[in-house]
Write a protein that holds these residues in place. Structure first.
Motif, PDB file in Angstrom:
ATOM      1  N   GLN A  75      -9.945   8.928   8.548  1.00  0.00           N
ATOM      2  CA  GLN A  75      -9.068   8.506   7.458  1.00  0.00           C
ATOM      3  C   GLN A  75      -7.603   8.719   7.828  1.00  0.00           C
ATOM      4  OE1 GLN A  75     -10.437  10.647   4.039  1.00  0.00           O
ATOM      5  NE2 GLN A  75     -12.303   9.431   3.867  1.00  0.00           N
ATOM      6  N   LYS A  76      -7.317   9.816   8.535  1.00  0.00           N
ATOM      7  CA  LYS A  76      -5.946  10.056   8.993  1.00  0.00           C
ATOM      8  C   LYS A  76      -5.506   8.970   9.963  1.00  0.00           C
ATOM      9  CE  LYS A  76      -5.803  15.069   8.615  1.00  0.00           C
ATOM     10  NZ  LYS A  76      -5.688  16.318   9.361  1.00  0.00           N
ATOM     11  N   LYS A  77      -6.413   8.508  10.820  1.00  0.00           N
ATOM     12  CA  LYS A  77      -6.067   7.461  11.786  1.00  0.00           C
ATOM     13  C   LYS A  77      -5.709   6.163  11.072  1.00  0.00           C
ATOM     14  CE  LYS A  77      -7.581   5.088  15.941  1.00  0.00           C
ATOM     15  NZ  LYS A  77      -6.352   4.404  15.946  1.00  0.00           N
ATOM     16  N   ILE A  78      -6.447   5.823  10.030  1.00  0.00           N
ATOM     17  CA  ILE A  78      -6.146   4.601   9.274  1.00  0.00           C
ATOM     18  C   ILE A  78      -4.775   4.718   8.621  1.00  0.00           C
ATOM     19  CG2 ILE A  78      -6.847   3.214   7.292  1.00  0.00           C
ATOM     20  CD1 ILE A  78      -9.762   3.879   8.023  1.00  0.00           C
ATOM     21  N   ASN A 138      -3.912  -9.544   3.654  1.00  0.00           N
ATOM     22  CA  ASN A 138      -5.174  -9.555   2.912  1.00  0.00           C
ATOM     23  C   ASN A 138      -6.226 -10.248   3.776  1.00  0.00           C
ATOM     24  OD1 ASN A 138      -7.219  -9.631   1.071  1.00  0.00           O
ATOM     25  ND2 ASN A 138      -6.171 -10.938  -0.392  1.00  0.00           N
ATOM     26  N   THR A 139      -6.773  -9.509   4.728  1.00  0.00           N
ATOM     27  CA  THR A 139      -7.818 -10.027   5.606  1.00  0.00           C
ATOM     28  C   THR A 139      -9.069  -9.177   5.420  1.00  0.00           C
ATOM     29  OG1 THR A 139      -7.105  -8.614   7.434  1.00  0.00           O
ATOM     30  CG2 THR A 139      -6.135 -10.826   7.313  1.00  0.00           C
ATOM     31  N   PRO A 140     -10.230  -9.696   5.767  1.00  0.00           N
ATOM     32  CA  PRO A 140     -11.453  -8.900   5.624  1.00  0.00           C
ATOM     33  C   PRO A 140     -11.421  -7.601   6.439  1.00  0.00           C
ATOM     34  CG  PRO A 140     -12.018 -11.206   5.924  1.00  0.00           C
ATOM     35  CD  PRO A 140     -10.543 -11.091   6.120  1.00  0.00           C
ATOM     36  N   GLU A 141     -10.835  -7.640   7.630  1.00  0.00           N
ATOM     37  CA  GLU A 141     -10.770  -6.435   8.459  1.00  0.00           C
ATOM     38  C   GLU A 141      -9.887  -5.368   7.802  1.00  0.00           C
ATOM     39  OE1 GLU A 141      -9.982  -9.514   9.686  1.00  0.00           O
ATOM     40  OE2 GLU A 141     -11.861  -9.906  10.755  1.00  0.00           O
ATOM     41  N   MET A 142      -8.737  -5.796   7.292  1.00  0.00           N
ATOM     42  CA  MET A 142      -7.834  -4.837   6.649  1.00  0.00           C
ATOM     43  C   MET A 142      -8.435  -4.334   5.333  1.00  0.00           C
ATOM     44  SD  MET A 142      -5.194  -3.014   6.771  1.00  0.00           S
ATOM     45  CE  MET A 142      -4.332  -3.637   8.179  1.00  0.00           C
ATOM     46  N   ASN A 143      -9.119  -5.193   4.601  1.00  0.00           N
ATOM     47  CA  ASN A 143      -9.759  -4.762   3.363  1.00  0.00           C
ATOM     48  C   ASN A 143     -10.843  -3.725   3.634  1.00  0.00           C
ATOM     49  OD1 ASN A 143      -8.116  -6.436   1.896  1.00  0.00           O
ATOM     50  ND2 ASN A 143      -9.606  -8.077   1.739  1.00  0.00           N
ATOM     51  N   ALA A 144     -11.553  -3.858   4.738  1.00  0.00           N
ATOM     52  CA  ALA A 144     -12.567  -2.868   5.101  1.00  0.00           C
ATOM     53  C   ALA A 144     -11.918  -1.522   5.408  1.00  0.00           C
ATOM     54  CB  ALA A 144     -13.377  -3.355   6.297  1.00  0.00           C
ATOM     55  N   ARG A 145     -10.775  -1.541   6.076  1.00  0.00           N
ATOM     56  CA  ARG A 145     -10.059  -0.294   6.376  1.00  0.00           C
ATOM     57  C   ARG A 145      -9.496   0.332   5.101  1.00  0.00           C
ATOM     58  NH1 ARG A 145      -5.991  -0.536  10.999  1.00  0.00           N
ATOM     59  NH2 ARG A 145      -6.766   1.535  11.399  1.00  0.00           N
ATOM     60  N   LEU A 146      -8.968  -0.505   4.204  1.00  0.00           N
ATOM     61  CA  LEU A 146      -8.439   0.013   2.946  1.00  0.00           C
ATOM     62  C   LEU A 146      -9.550   0.605   2.082  1.00  0.00           C
ATOM     63  CD1 LEU A 146      -5.891  -2.798   2.035  1.00  0.00           C
ATOM     64  CD2 LEU A 146      -5.372  -0.530   2.912  1.00  0.00           C
ATOM     65  N   LYS A 200      -2.731   3.654  -3.160  1.00  0.00           N
ATOM     66  CA  LYS A 200      -2.573   2.746  -4.304  1.00  0.00           C
ATOM     67  C   LYS A 200      -2.272   1.370  -3.721  1.00  0.00           C
ATOM     68  CE  LYS A 200       0.881   1.737  -7.699  1.00  0.00           C
ATOM     69  NZ  LYS A 200       2.140   2.190  -8.234  1.00  0.00           N
ATOM     70  N   ILE A 201      -3.066   0.384  -4.087  1.00  0.00           N
ATOM     71  CA  ILE A 201      -2.919  -0.966  -3.549  1.00  0.00           C
ATOM     72  C   ILE A 201      -2.397  -1.875  -4.648  1.00  0.00           C
ATOM     73  CG2 ILE A 201      -4.098  -2.904  -2.472  1.00  0.00           C
ATOM     74  CD1 ILE A 201      -6.222  -0.902  -1.537  1.00  0.00           C
ATOM     75  N   THR A 202      -1.289  -2.566  -4.354  1.00  0.00           N
ATOM     76  CA  THR A 202      -0.692  -3.491  -5.309  1.00  0.00           C
ATOM     77  C   THR A 202      -0.579  -4.861  -4.645  1.00  0.00           C
ATOM     78  OG1 THR A 202       0.635  -1.654  -6.137  1.00  0.00           O
ATOM     79  CG2 THR A 202       1.275  -3.855  -6.829  1.00  0.00           C
ATOM     80  N   PRO A 203      -1.163  -5.915  -5.231  1.00  0.00           N
ATOM     81  CA  PRO A 203      -0.997  -7.244  -4.647  1.00  0.00           C
ATOM     82  C   PRO A 203       0.441  -7.721  -4.824  1.00  0.00           C
ATOM     83  CG  PRO A 203      -2.269  -7.380  -6.663  1.00  0.00           C
ATOM     84  CD  PRO A 203      -2.036  -5.925  -6.400  1.00  0.00           C
ATOM     85  N   ILE A 204       0.983  -8.341  -3.806  1.00  0.00           N
ATOM     86  CA  ILE A 204       2.363  -8.839  -3.849  1.00  0.00           C
ATOM     87  C   ILE A 204       2.356 -10.257  -4.422  1.00  0.00           C
ATOM     88  CG2 ILE A 204       4.367  -9.479  -2.474  1.00  0.00           C
ATOM     89  CD1 ILE A 204       3.712  -7.195  -0.620  1.00  0.00           C
ATOM     90  N   VAL A 238       0.848  -1.183   0.000  1.00  0.00           N
ATOM     91  CA  VAL A 238       0.000   0.000   0.000  1.00  0.00           C
ATOM     92  C   VAL A 238       0.884   1.234   0.000  1.00  0.00           C
ATOM     93  CG1 VAL A 238      -1.833   1.224   1.212  1.00  0.00           C
ATOM     94  CG2 VAL A 238      -1.734  -1.258   1.309  1.00  0.00           C
ATOM     95  N   GLN A 239       0.577   2.187  -0.884  1.00  0.00           N
ATOM     96  CA  GLN A 239       1.326   3.443  -0.965  1.00  0.00           C
ATOM     97  C   GLN A 239       0.327   4.594  -1.035  1.00  0.00           C
ATOM     98  OE1 GLN A 239       3.824   3.803  -4.399  1.00  0.00           O
ATOM     99  NE2 GLN A 239       4.808   5.650  -3.657  1.00  0.00           N
TER     100      GLN A 239
END
Length: 183
Positions: free
Chosen positions: A72-75, A93-101, A109-113, A59-60
């Motif tokens: 949004q600043k807190k995230i 890549n978890t549901p909780e992190m995806n909800a925050r993203l 910008k999200i790039t899968p590794i 994530v960048q």
């Protein structure tokens, strides 16, 4: 009959009517695959290729940190993306992190590794490199030479060696007192 054809042609020229007709015709389609929030109608003979989700995301931040709501600043702060724009964060890549993203998707910008060479073994992270495209490579050419590592460890254990602190102390004394003694 001619007036009916003219009225249908006039309706087709109107943009909102064509969209309404297209949406109504989708209800009669069958064989759609139901996903979360939408229905996908594949073409005949079309099969989705097998897909395995990646375990990690790179994530960048690409937009400003300032002038955004506090949530949004807190995230962004929790992920460590509140400083330079070139900083990256590696997240699971978890549901909780995806909800925050999802809440800050317009700022990042999200790039899968991808790991085409596989994951490194435990404690073997020498020669690994993460590209800007999210490709995690393992290169055997960057592995350290074990003989050099052993020689460095042996040298650091020597009692007679001159360490950095002693050299700095002697150089500073010679700089401050150049004519006192010549050693």
């Amino acid at each position: 009959m001619l007036s009916l054809v003219n009225s249908i042609n006039n309706l087709n020229k109107c943009c909102w009517c064509t969209k309404t007709i297209a949406v109504r015709s989708l209800n009669s389609w069958t064989g759609g695959k139901k996903y979360l929030g939408f229905t996908y109608y594949p073409r005949e003979g079309e099969v989705d290729p097998p897909y395995t989700a990646t375990k990690l995301f790179m994530v960048q931040r690409v937009k400003r940190y300032l002038y955004n709501p506090y949530w949004q600043k807190k995230i962004l702060t929790d992920m460590g993306l509140d400083h330079k724009g070139s900083d990256i964060a590696i997240v699971k890549n978890t549901p909780e992190m995806n909800a925050r993203l999802w809440k800050v998707k317009h700022l990042i910008k999200i790039t899968p590794i991808q790991t085409p060479d596989g994951l490194p073994e435990k404690e073997e992270y020498w020669g690994t490199h993460l590209d800007t495209e999210g490709v995690f490579r393992i290169s055997k050419t960057f592995l350290p030479d074990t003989k050099r590592l052993e020689a460095t460890e042996d040298f650091e254990k020597l009692a007679k060696r001159v360490d950095k602190d002693t050299v700095e102390k002697n150089c500073r004394n010679k700089w401050l007192n150049p004519w006192s003694t010549i050693v």
